[in-house]
Design a protein around this motif. Sequence first.
Motif, PDB file in Angstrom:
ATOM      1  N   PRO A 121       3.492  73.317  29.498  1.00  0.00           N
ATOM      2  CA  PRO A 121       3.148  73.877  28.183  1.00  0.00           C
ATOM      3  C   PRO A 121       2.447  75.222  28.315  1.00  0.00           C
ATOM      4  CG  PRO A 121       1.543  72.217  28.799  1.00  0.00           C
ATOM      5  CD  PRO A 121       2.588  72.217  29.892  1.00  0.00           C
ATOM      6  N   PRO A 147       7.006  76.574  26.026  1.00  0.00           N
ATOM      7  CA  PRO A 147       7.005  75.689  27.195  1.00  0.00           C
ATOM      8  C   PRO A 147       8.279  75.912  28.021  1.00  0.00           C
ATOM      9  CG  PRO A 147       6.626  74.467  25.141  1.00  0.00           C
ATOM     10  CD  PRO A 147       7.081  75.837  24.754  1.00  0.00           C
ATOM     11  N   TYR A 170      -3.820  74.775  24.103  1.00  0.00           N
ATOM     12  CA  TYR A 170      -2.373  74.949  24.195  1.00  0.00           C
ATOM     13  C   TYR A 170      -1.890  75.747  23.003  1.00  0.00           C
ATOM     14  CZ  TYR A 170      -2.654  71.431  27.846  1.00  0.00           C
ATOM     15  OH  TYR A 170      -2.971  70.757  29.000  1.00  0.00           O
ATOM     16  N   GLN A 229       1.602  66.676  26.184  1.00  0.00           N
ATOM     17  CA  GLN A 229       1.966  68.076  26.391  1.00  0.00           C
ATOM     18  C   GLN A 229       2.971  68.242  27.536  1.00  0.00           C
ATOM     19  OE1 GLN A 229       1.110  70.778  24.685  1.00  0.00           O
ATOM     20  NE2 GLN A 229      -0.438  69.948  23.319  1.00  0.00           N
TER      21      GLN A 229
END
Length: 310
Positions: A132, A238, A218, A282
């Motif tokens: 990510p 990502p 993130y 994630q």
Amino acid sequence: MIRARSLISALLTGALLSTVAACGSGGGDDPKNVSAKTAALGTLTPGVIKVAVEPYAPYTTVRAGKIVGLDGDILTAVAKKLGLRIKPQVTDFAGMLAGVQSRRVDITVGGVAWSAERQKQGLFTDPPYYSPPAMAVRDGKTYKTVDDLKGLNLGTVEGYVWVKSIQSVPGAKLHAYPDANGVFDDLGAGRIDVGFLDPLLIIAAQKQRPDLKISTEYLTPPTAAEVKAKPAYQYFQPYQTGFYLPKQAGKLEKAISAQIDAMYTDGEMAKLVQKYGGDPEQFLKPAADVATARRGVDRPANWTPPSIGK
């Protein structure tokens, strides 16, 4: 690795190739009794899987002849199930790719990103995890979207693909460093607002250097429309990693991919991600473009990437 490097594979020097070749020669400690099933996997030495890695903790580090870290632990679990003994060879990133593409090793691991160009010269397994877009930020600060980054001081390592993304953020100032330590030092000192690095590096720094007072966030990936308007924003999305093998290693790739998929299903992959401080939500859920990128390229038209919670 798209993660923190150029998308273009560097050419390996002759000296480095010679080093990898020397490391790849068989030794007297190779297995003497190998099952027919294991031998059929087609590794360079039956019963042994020769792995090129670089020192990149907490993803890959060689200690006492063993690969440790997230990728190392995943490969160790897979190799055990396939009856293979791991034989690591330490090199740099260019050497990892060249060792695979010239079939001097059986595989390389360590956050290697899938790309349409790279798969033309080798084979990728199903993704062991997805990386990510992680940000190191000072405690108490919150940045969620690309718009939140406008006008900020943003840091990363020289040559990392995030350099291009940062340069496309309106009003943002790029700070490029020789290594991750420079990013962390300036972030802790308040000279930059955000550092873009691989997520497990940030998580490890939080534990090892609490004096920095940083945390991990993130980034919400930019939309397709945003990427179309600013193509460099694609590196804020990502990416899917993969174990990378020679073109001739079709049987081995399929066997490893099957074990990777099983580790998503039985929860083993989630445990390994958590072991290194990662969030399975994630790391183990693919973005929408993962499947479409590979369908009809190196996967069937109906391929579904592995995911937790299916």
